[in-house]
Design an enzyme around this catalytic site. Structure first.
Site, PDB file in Angstrom:
ATOM      1  N   CYS A 361       0.790  -1.234   0.000  1.00 36.13           N
ATOM      2  CA  CYS A 361       0.000   0.000   0.000  1.00 36.13           C
ATOM      3  C   CYS A 361       0.828   1.292   0.000  1.00 36.13           C
ATOM      4  CB  CYS A 361      -1.019  -0.013   1.129  1.00 36.13           C
ATOM      5  SG  CYS A 361      -0.575  -0.904   2.598  1.00 36.13           S
ATOM      6  N   ARG A 390       7.094 -11.161   5.214  1.00 37.87           N
ATOM      7  CA  ARG A 390       6.773 -10.894   6.619  1.00 37.87           C
ATOM      8  C   ARG A 390       7.511 -11.889   7.498  1.00 37.87           C
ATOM      9  NH1 ARG A 390       0.210  -9.709   5.996  1.00 37.87           N
ATOM     10  NH2 ARG A 390       0.488  -7.992   4.503  1.00 37.87           N
ATOM     11  N   GLN A 408       0.519 -11.275  -3.405  1.00 35.71           N
ATOM     12  CA  GLN A 408      -0.895 -10.932  -3.285  1.00 35.71           C
ATOM     13  C   GLN A 408      -1.482 -10.506  -4.631  1.00 35.71           C
ATOM     14  OE1 GLN A 408      -0.267  -7.784  -0.284  1.00 35.71           O
ATOM     15  NE2 GLN A 408      -1.569  -8.979   1.080  1.00 35.71           N
ATOM     16  N   ASP A 410      -3.102  -7.901  -5.195  1.00 35.47           N
ATOM     17  CA  ASP A 410      -3.360  -6.698  -4.414  1.00 35.47           C
ATOM     18  C   ASP A 410      -3.824  -5.559  -5.318  1.00 35.47           C
ATOM     19  OD1 ASP A 410      -3.496  -5.298  -2.092  1.00 35.47           O
ATOM     20  OD2 ASP A 410      -1.344  -5.031  -1.843  1.00 35.47           O
ATOM     21  N   HIS A 412      -5.372  -1.153  -4.961  1.00 40.70           N
ATOM     22  CA  HIS A 412      -5.827  -0.024  -4.153  1.00 40.70           C
ATOM     23  C   HIS A 412      -6.632   0.913  -5.035  1.00 40.70           C
ATOM     24  CE1 HIS A 412      -2.449  -1.687  -1.875  1.00 40.70           C
ATOM     25  NE2 HIS A 412      -3.164  -1.316  -0.823  1.00 40.70           N
ATOM     26  N   LYS A 496     -12.604  -3.349   7.941  1.00 40.98           N
ATOM     27  CA  LYS A 496     -12.492  -4.157   6.721  1.00 40.98           C
ATOM     28  C   LYS A 496     -13.636  -5.152   6.617  1.00 40.98           C
ATOM     29  CE  LYS A 496      -9.283  -7.454   8.882  1.00 40.98           C
ATOM     30  NZ  LYS A 496      -8.029  -8.218   8.747  1.00 40.98           N
ATOM     31  N   HIS A 542      -8.189  -0.598   0.235  1.00 38.16           N
ATOM     32  CA  HIS A 542      -7.244  -1.710   0.075  1.00 38.16           C
ATOM     33  C   HIS A 542      -8.072  -2.964  -0.197  1.00 38.16           C
ATOM     34  CE1 HIS A 542      -4.100   0.526   2.615  1.00 38.16           C
ATOM     35  NE2 HIS A 542      -5.224   1.176   2.853  1.00 38.16           N
TER      36      HIS A 542
END
Length: 671
Positions: A361, A390, A408, A410, A412, A496, A542
């Site tokens: 992000c 991570r 991911q 992912d 945004h 979320k 997100h």
């Protein structure tokens, strides 16, 4: 007299000291028999605990499954501890909580007898059933801290004595006695419990395994022997659970991944995956599918750096909230020895520190900030197949389900406040399409503000309500979608929505999310030019659908027990010969299948056909096209479909190709 209000709104005047059991008996013998506990002003309590003041009372029965299961599992743990001490006097007890599907208890056996073994579990189970059959009342008693310390010390219960000594001075503490005799077995416990051991079903529990544990979870402390069990309200529930465990073991993605030659894990890259060609083919098909879905929904794909300056993560807030889960590296200065034989890494005193991104992000905000953005440009949807790292604890790593390096799907979305509800609604529709393409049903949950968070209360109020409104507009805020709100479970920067998939054996997996964030755009100074010519903050959504490719592939393998839909199968067909005279025809069949876009291999080995069938079935090949002399002469194939009730279908080669080609088309590309 005190006033007790029942769930139907009626009230009863009773004397102080009346118990919920007394009230159940007054209502009727059926309820008196069925009641197992009570909720007093919302607090779960023992059925025999006296009522001392006005209260709202709800009697708990086995129909209140969540409460009943927790009570039963707690009681099974106590019965386990009593059974072990009956069988092996001198064993010290520590703690025994309930768990999501059962219970465990930690013991300190005597040095002479040593740690418990799994061979002893049937003996312990038999003793537990004796205790249950005795129908011992579970009696709550209030003790002082000093009384407890003296009792545990006198009986050699050193672990319990240590714990009691750390409890608050002057606080009344509770113990539960299994029976009314002064010397009856007891344990220190907050409760509540069932009225007696006889309320447990002796056929609804099973001791599962034994493992080592450390006192209070610290490896510097003495090692204990932990016994795990599973406990339920009746045998039917136990049998269903054991069947699920058996199915889960068959479907374990690590086992199937090895059998299907998809991937492997090894110590040299702990927490990361080595993808083999077949496994990476599944990845590529998923990635191509997701790109088509994102392209069709108006996302623009980007790629951002793996390493960014620590100061960027400090500004975003991740370094303060998430540093222990991040990998950081300093600027290294190589120091070459005099002979130039080698270089020794050395950290410069004023080194700049970089962090490997744990999420995408902040980098997406930096892309958004390039140039001047007008309100007319919004919404802007930026997507990335972003690789993240991570620092998960070693003990938490689990195959593909919990890794340190993951990718991911992912994205945004940067939008105005007036666009939030529609963008979230559109995402709900997109996620629904994806999950249904893979054969999943799901529940939608809203995770609300946590205790530790950034942002104003007004912003959190707005963000939470926007998500509620979007789900309502999408028609998902109802029981059909398992709609539920989860207080305190949001991220530190945003509430979320969560999608919880249900797999083929009833397990749930939380995968997709969308978060409404006003914090990060503020912290990283993201803005757009509004209709009034002024500077405004965008709302940042997100979102992910798969979550991570690694975990989603693991879920798919287990959901389908390795028998993936044909469009995802790494090898979609194998052409296997019965006799060597059919080799040329098999090569021709393979070439035509490949020309039609089918991922196909040829098995010309000099082995019996039954051996080939068995081997390819274990590898979860969806289609086996068997050819011999007759098939070659007639331009046909004997098609064997994995998992089909029909042994085989005799088809012309043209029919077989048409059938496989149709089934191998990804769901989003079908007419």
């Amino acid at each position: 007299m005190i006033r007790i209000t029942l769930p139907d709104g009626s009230a009863r005047e009773v004397a102080p000291g009346t118990t919920p059991a007394d009230i159940a008996a007054a209502i009727g013998p059926g309820l008196a028999k069925a009641a197992i506990a009570a909720r007093v002003d919302g607090e779960l309590r023992d059925l025999t605990r006296p009522l001392e003041g006005d209260a709202a009372l709800a009697l708990v029965t086995a129909k209140d499954e969540a409460d009943a299961l927790d009570l039963a599992r707690h009681d099974y743990a106590h019965v386990l501890a009593e059974a072990v001490q009956n069988l092996w006097p001198g064993t010290q007890i520590t703690f025994g909580p309930s768990t999501d599907d059962g219970f465990y208890y930690d013991f300190a056996p005597t040095a002479e007898r040593g740690m418990f073994t799994e061979e002893e579990l049937p003996l312990i189970e038999a003793e537990m059933r004796k205790i249950i059959a005795a129908n011992e009342p579970l009696v709550r008693e209030v003790w002082s801290r000093q009384q407890l310390i003296e009792k545990w010390q006198a009986e050699g219960e050193l672990f319990k004595a240590e714990w009691a000594a750390e409890l608050p001075e002057g606080e009344e503490l509770t113990v539960y006695r299994a029976g009314t005799a002064p010397d009856a077995w007891l344990d220190m416990c907050r409760g509540p419990h069932l009225p007696s051991t006889g309320k447990l079903d002796p056929n609804a529990f099973k001791l599962m395994r034994v493992s080592g544990a450390y006192w209070r979870g610290d490896q510097r402390n003495p090692q204990l022997s932990r016994i795990y069990g599973t406990g339920w309200l009746n045998k039917k529930q136990l049998d269903a659970h054991l069947h699920r465990l058996e199915e889960a073991a068959k479907r374990d993605h690590r086992k199937l991944g090895q059998e299907m030659d998809l991937f492997h894990l090894q110590q040299e890259a702990h927490g990361s995956v080595f993808w083999h060609p077949k496994g990476y083919r599944i990845w590529r098909e998923l990635e191509a599918y997701m790109r088509r879905k994102m392209d069709g929904a108006g996302y623009r794909e980007i790629k951002t750096p793996q390493l960014m300056d620590i100061r960027q993560w400090e500004q975003s807030g991740h370094w303060g909230k998430y540093a222990e889960n991040m990998f950081a590296v300093p600027d290294i200065v190589p120091e070459v020895d005099a002979e130039g034989a080698g270089a020794t890494p050395k950290v410069a005193p004023d080194a700049d520190w970089m962090a490997i991104k744990p999420m995408n992000c902040p980098a997406h905000v930096l892309v958004f900030k390039q140039g001047i953005t007008s309100y007319r440009d919004l919404p802007i949807r930026l997507g990335e197949m972003g690789c993240c790292h991570r620092n998960e604890p070693h003990g938490a790593l689990h195959g593909l389900m919990r890794v340190r390096q993951f990718t991911q799907d992912d994205a945004h979305i940067f939008c105005t406040e007036s666009q939030v509800v529609e963008e979230v609604r559109a995402f709900c529709t997109l996620a629904d399409e994806v999950y249904r393409d893979f054969g999943f049903s799901y529940h939608v949950k809203l995770a609300l503000r946590p205790e530790k968070r950034f942002g104003s209360e007004a912003d959190w109020d707005k963000a939470e309500q926007e998500l509620r409104d979007a789900v309502a507009v999408a028609g998902m805020a109802n029981d059909d979608y398992g709609w539920e709100e989860l207080p305190g479970e949001g991220a530190f920067y945003a509430p979320k929505l969560e999608w919880h998939l249900t797999d083929a054996i009833g397990r749930t997996w939380q995968v997709g999310t969308i978060q409404g964030d006003r914090v990060l755009p503020e912290r990283l100074d993201a803005s757009f030019v509004g209709e009034d010519g002024g500077k405004h903050r965008p709302v940042m959504l997100h979102r992910a659908i798969f979550g991570s490719y690694e975990r989603f592939i693991g879920i798919l393998i287990e959901h389908y027990a390795g028998k993936l839909p044909l469009w995802l199968a790494p090898v979609q067909a194998v052409v296997a010969t019965i006799v060597s005279e059919a080799d040329d025809y098999a090569r021709d069949v393979t070439a035509k299948l490949a020309a039609a876009g089918i991922r196909v291999e040829t098995d010309l080995r000099n082995e019996k056909i039954n051996y080939k069938i068995r081997e390819h079935s274990l590898a979860k090949v969806p289609n086996l096209l068997v050819v011999g002399k007759r098939e070659a002469e007639e331009d046909k194939v004997a098609l064997r479909v994995l998992g089909s009730d029909q042994p085989q279908l005799i088809l012309t080669l043209e029919e077989a190709i048409a059938r496989l080609k149709e089934e191998a088309t990804p769901p989003d590309l079908r007419g």
